[in-house]
Design a protein around this motif. Structure first.
Motif, PDB file in Angstrom:
ATOM      1  N   TYR A 161       0.818  -1.211   0.000  1.00 30.29           N
ATOM      2  CA  TYR A 161       0.000   0.000   0.000  1.00 30.29           C
ATOM      3  C   TYR A 161       0.854   1.265   0.000  1.00 30.29           C
ATOM      4  O   TYR A 161       0.339   2.381   0.042  1.00 30.29           O
ATOM      5  CB  TYR A 161      -0.993  -0.015   1.149  1.00 30.29           C
ATOM      6  CG  TYR A 161      -2.167  -0.958   0.912  1.00 30.29           C
ATOM      7  CD1 TYR A 161      -2.225  -1.790  -0.207  1.00 30.29           C
ATOM      8  CD2 TYR A 161      -3.216  -1.028   1.801  1.00 30.29           C
ATOM      9  CE1 TYR A 161      -3.284  -2.646  -0.422  1.00 30.29           C
ATOM     10  CE2 TYR A 161      -4.293  -1.888   1.593  1.00 30.29           C
ATOM     11  CZ  TYR A 161      -4.319  -2.690   0.482  1.00 30.29           C
ATOM     12  OH  TYR A 161      -5.383  -3.538   0.265  1.00 30.29           O
ATOM     13  N   ALA A 162       2.146   1.089  -0.127  1.00 27.80           N
ATOM     14  CA  ALA A 162       3.032   2.224  -0.391  1.00 27.80           C
ATOM     15  C   ALA A 162       2.772   2.755  -1.793  1.00 27.80           C
ATOM     16  O   ALA A 162       3.416   3.690  -2.245  1.00 27.80           O
ATOM     17  CB  ALA A 162       4.495   1.817  -0.230  1.00 27.80           C
ATOM     18  N   VAL A 163       1.794   2.149  -2.463  1.00 26.84           N
ATOM     19  CA  VAL A 163       1.323   2.628  -3.760  1.00 26.84           C
ATOM     20  C   VAL A 163       0.995   4.114  -3.690  1.00 26.84           C
ATOM     21  O   VAL A 163       1.092   4.824  -4.689  1.00 26.84           O
ATOM     22  CB  VAL A 163       0.103   1.792  -4.227  1.00 26.84           C
ATOM     23  CG1 VAL A 163      -1.075   1.982  -3.298  1.00 26.84           C
ATOM     24  CG2 VAL A 163      -0.283   2.110  -5.644  1.00 26.84           C
ATOM     25  N   VAL A 164       0.642   4.606  -2.493  1.00 28.38           N
ATOM     26  CA  VAL A 164       0.291   6.024  -2.342  1.00 28.38           C
ATOM     27  C   VAL A 164       1.445   6.948  -2.709  1.00 28.38           C
ATOM     28  O   VAL A 164       1.236   8.126  -2.959  1.00 28.38           O
ATOM     29  CB  VAL A 164      -0.222   6.346  -0.919  1.00 28.38           C
ATOM     30  CG1 VAL A 164      -1.466   5.553  -0.590  1.00 28.38           C
ATOM     31  CG2 VAL A 164       0.863   6.133   0.122  1.00 28.38           C
ATOM     32  N   SER A 165       2.662   6.425  -2.757  1.00 30.09           N
ATOM     33  CA  SER A 165       3.818   7.229  -3.172  1.00 30.09           C
ATOM     34  C   SER A 165       3.630   7.775  -4.575  1.00 30.09           C
ATOM     35  O   SER A 165       4.066   8.869  -4.891  1.00 30.09           O
ATOM     36  CB  SER A 165       5.088   6.394  -3.123  1.00 30.09           C
ATOM     37  OG  SER A 165       6.162   7.057  -3.754  1.00 30.09           O
ATOM     38  N   GLY A 166       2.978   6.995  -5.421  1.00 25.93           N
ATOM     39  CA  GLY A 166       2.867   7.365  -6.832  1.00 25.93           C
ATOM     40  C   GLY A 166       4.125   6.961  -7.568  1.00 25.93           C
ATOM     41  O   GLY A 166       5.124   6.553  -6.968  1.00 25.93           O
ATOM     42  N   PRO A 167       4.081   7.057  -8.883  1.00 26.88           N
ATOM     43  CA  PRO A 167       5.183   6.571  -9.715  1.00 26.88           C
ATOM     44  C   PRO A 167       6.539   7.216  -9.384  1.00 26.88           C
ATOM     45  O   PRO A 167       6.630   8.428  -9.208  1.00 26.88           O
ATOM     46  CB  PRO A 167       4.760   6.953 -11.128  1.00 26.88           C
ATOM     47  CG  PRO A 167       3.294   7.171 -11.066  1.00 26.88           C
ATOM     48  CD  PRO A 167       3.001   7.629  -9.677  1.00 26.88           C
ATOM     49  N   THR A 168       7.545   6.348  -9.270  1.00 26.13           N
ATOM     50  CA  THR A 168       8.918   6.833  -9.076  1.00 26.13           C
ATOM     51  C   THR A 168       9.843   6.294 -10.161  1.00 26.13           C
ATOM     52  O   THR A 168      10.930   6.808 -10.337  1.00 26.13           O
ATOM     53  CB  THR A 168       9.476   6.384  -7.705  1.00 26.13           C
ATOM     54  OG1 THR A 168       9.572   4.957  -7.685  1.00 26.13           O
ATOM     55  CG2 THR A 168       8.613   6.869  -6.555  1.00 26.13           C
ATOM     56  N   GLY A 169       9.414   5.225 -10.842  1.00 27.86           N
ATOM     57  CA  GLY A 169      10.266   4.602 -11.851  1.00 27.86           C
ATOM     58  C   GLY A 169      11.367   3.752 -11.253  1.00 27.86           C
ATOM     59  O   GLY A 169      12.226   3.251 -11.970  1.00 27.86           O
ATOM     60  N   THR A 170      11.354   3.585  -9.940  1.00 27.52           N
ATOM     61  CA  THR A 170      12.391   2.803  -9.253  1.00 27.52           C
ATOM     62  C   THR A 170      11.743   1.743  -8.372  1.00 27.52           C
ATOM     63  O   THR A 170      10.521   1.680  -8.248  1.00 27.52           O
ATOM     64  CB  THR A 170      13.276   3.710  -8.364  1.00 27.52           C
ATOM     65  OG1 THR A 170      12.493   4.146  -7.238  1.00 27.52           O
ATOM     66  CG2 THR A 170      13.792   4.914  -9.131  1.00 27.52           C
ATOM     67  N   ASP A 171      12.576   0.959  -7.692  1.00 27.93           N
ATOM     68  CA  ASP A 171      12.052  -0.039  -6.768  1.00 27.93           C
ATOM     69  C   ASP A 171      11.834   0.530  -5.370  1.00 27.93           C
ATOM     70  O   ASP A 171      11.617  -0.206  -4.419  1.00 27.93           O
ATOM     71  CB  ASP A 171      12.951  -1.273  -6.724  1.00 27.93           C
ATOM     72  CG  ASP A 171      14.357  -0.969  -6.238  1.00 27.93           C
ATOM     73  OD1 ASP A 171      14.695   0.216  -6.018  1.00 27.93           O
ATOM     74  OD2 ASP A 171      15.134  -1.925  -6.083  1.00 27.93           O
ATOM     75  N   LYS A 172      11.866   1.845  -5.234  1.00 27.53           N
ATOM     76  CA  LYS A 172      11.645   2.519  -3.950  1.00 27.53           C
ATOM     77  C   LYS A 172      10.496   3.518  -4.092  1.00 27.53           C
ATOM     78  O   LYS A 172      10.437   4.262  -5.060  1.00 27.53           O
ATOM     79  CB  LYS A 172      12.903   3.273  -3.500  1.00 27.53           C
ATOM     80  CG  LYS A 172      14.151   2.411  -3.386  1.00 27.53           C
ATOM     81  CD  LYS A 172      14.124   1.556  -2.151  1.00 27.53           C
ATOM     82  CE  LYS A 172      15.395   0.783  -1.952  1.00 27.53           C
ATOM     83  NZ  LYS A 172      15.453  -0.497  -2.608  1.00 27.53           N
ATOM     84  N   PRO A 173       9.598   3.569  -3.096  1.00 26.54           N
ATOM     85  CA  PRO A 173       8.521   4.550  -3.112  1.00 26.54           C
ATOM     86  C   PRO A 173       9.019   5.879  -2.533  1.00 26.54           C
ATOM     87  O   PRO A 173       8.599   6.320  -1.467  1.00 26.54           O
ATOM     88  CB  PRO A 173       7.459   3.906  -2.226  1.00 26.54           C
ATOM     89  CG  PRO A 173       8.251   3.133  -1.229  1.00 26.54           C
ATOM     90  CD  PRO A 173       9.478   2.656  -1.973  1.00 26.54           C
ATOM     91  N   SER A 174       9.917   6.519  -3.223  1.00 27.12           N
ATOM     92  CA  SER A 174      10.660   7.649  -2.671  1.00 27.12           C
ATOM     93  C   SER A 174       9.843   8.909  -2.406  1.00 27.12           C
ATOM     94  O   SER A 174      10.349   9.853  -1.815  1.00 27.12           O
ATOM     95  CB  SER A 174      11.850   7.976  -3.574  1.00 27.12           C
ATOM     96  OG  SER A 174      11.417   8.189  -4.900  1.00 27.12           O
ATOM     97  N   ASN A 175       8.570   8.939  -2.810  1.00 21.72           N
ATOM     98  CA  ASN A 175       7.752  10.108  -2.499  1.00 21.72           C
ATOM     99  C   ASN A 175       7.171  10.056  -1.092  1.00 21.72           C
ATOM    100  O   ASN A 175       6.659  11.047  -0.604  1.00 21.72           O
ATOM    101  CB  ASN A 175       6.614  10.250  -3.517  1.00 21.72           C
ATOM    102  CG  ASN A 175       7.130  10.590  -4.892  1.00 21.72           C
ATOM    103  OD1 ASN A 175       8.091  11.329  -5.051  1.00 21.72           O
ATOM    104  ND2 ASN A 175       6.505  10.041  -5.905  1.00 21.72           N
ATOM    105  N   VAL A 176       7.254   8.896  -0.441  1.00 24.84           N
ATOM    106  CA  VAL A 176       6.833   8.767   0.951  1.00 24.84           C
ATOM    107  C   VAL A 176       8.098   8.603   1.781  1.00 24.84           C
ATOM    108  O   VAL A 176       8.799   7.614   1.680  1.00 24.84           O
ATOM    109  CB  VAL A 176       5.881   7.569   1.158  1.00 24.84           C
ATOM    110  CG1 VAL A 176       5.523   7.415   2.630  1.00 24.84           C
ATOM    111  CG2 VAL A 176       4.616   7.745   0.333  1.00 24.84           C
ATOM    112  N   ASP A 177       8.372   9.612   2.602  1.00 21.73           N
ATOM    113  CA  ASP A 177       9.611   9.613   3.380  1.00 21.73           C
ATOM    114  C   ASP A 177       9.555   8.670   4.581  1.00 21.73           C
ATOM    115  O   ASP A 177      10.550   8.079   4.962  1.00 21.73           O
ATOM    116  CB  ASP A 177       9.916  11.042   3.871  1.00 21.73           C
ATOM    117  CG  ASP A 177      10.101  11.998   2.714  1.00 21.73           C
ATOM    118  OD1 ASP A 177      11.024  11.786   1.911  1.00 21.73           O
ATOM    119  OD2 ASP A 177       9.304  12.959   2.606  1.00 21.73           O
ATOM    120  N   ASP A 178       8.405   8.557   5.218  1.00 26.24           N
ATOM    121  CA  ASP A 178       8.254   7.732   6.407  1.00 26.24           C
ATOM    122  C   ASP A 178       7.040   6.833   6.203  1.00 26.24           C
ATOM    123  O   ASP A 178       5.903   7.296   6.249  1.00 26.24           O
ATOM    124  CB  ASP A 178       8.058   8.631   7.629  1.00 26.24           C
ATOM    125  CG  ASP A 178       7.990   7.864   8.933  1.00 26.24           C
ATOM    126  OD1 ASP A 178       8.209   6.636   8.935  1.00 26.24           O
ATOM    127  OD2 ASP A 178       7.702   8.495   9.966  1.00 26.24           O
TER     128      ASP A 178
END
Length: 170
Positions: free
Chosen positions: A126-143
C-alpha cells in the motif's frame, strides 16, 4: 486511490488491489494468495491478474512481512519482487505497486516541493500512495509504516493488550 490522487479508477489505472492488466505478465513465483506464476516474454503482451496485497510479501503471517530488516515492520522491504507482476516492455522487471498507478499522488507533489511525507497502512504494497517513481523505492513517501495486518498474534513479554472480553492480558 482517489484520496491521494484526486483521480478515478480509470485515470489512475487501479480499480482495487486485485484486478486485471491486459499487458503485464504474471509474477515469477506464485504469490502467497495463490496468483500463479507464469512466463514473461520480452516485448510480448501477456495479460494477468494483478495482486497488490499481502500475498506479495515474503511471509504475510509475520508482522514484518517476513522481511529480514525489522522485527516489527518490514515496510516495503518485505515485498518479494518475484511475487510482483512483470512488465514485458521493460525487461520483464517487476512492477512495484507505486509504479503500477498512472498518476501522480499528493505525496509526489509534496515531496517535489521539499516537504516531508508519511503514511501508514496495513500491507507493505500500500506504499502505492507514493505514486510513480520509476524505481524499486517509493521515494515520495519519506516515512512509511506498514505492520502486516494479517500476521499471526505474537505476545511480547511485558506488554499488555486488550483481550476480546475487554480485560488486559499478557
Amino acid at each position: 486511490m482517489a484520496l491521494v490522487t484526486g483521480g478515478s479508477p480509470r485515470t489512475v489505472g487501479a480499480f482495487y488491489d486485485v484486478a486485471y492488466d491486459r499487458v503485464l505478465a504474471p509474477p515469477k513465483t506464485a504469490t502467497g494468495n495463490g496468483l500463479p506464476a507464469g512466463n514473461c516474454i520480452q516485448g510480448q503482451i501477456s495479460g494477468t491478474q494483478t495482486e497488490y496485497e499481502e500475498g506479495d510479501e515474503f511471509d504475510e503471517t509475520k508482522l514484518n512481512g517476513g522481511g529480514p530488516y525489522s522485527t516489527f515492520d518490514g515496510g516495503v522491504l518485505s515485498i518479494n519482487p518475484d511475487r510482483l507482476e512483470r512488465d514485458p516492455f521493460n525487461g520483464c522487471k517487476p512492477v512495484y505497486p507505486w509504479n503500477f498507478v498512472r498518476t501522480n499522488t499528493i505525496y509526489g507533489v509534496i515531496h517535489a516541493a521539499g516537504g516531508f511525507t508519511a503514511w501508514s497502512d496495513k500491507h507493505a504494497v500500500y506504499a502505492v500512495v507514493s505514486g510513480p517513481t520509476g524505481t524499486d523505492k517509493p521515494s515520495n513517501v519519506d516515512d512509511y509504516y506498514s505492520p502486516e495486518v494479517n500476521s499471526f498474534e505474537i505476545l511480547l513479554p511485558g506488554t499488555k493488550t486488550a483481550a476480546p472480553n475487554g480485560r488486559s492480558q499478557f
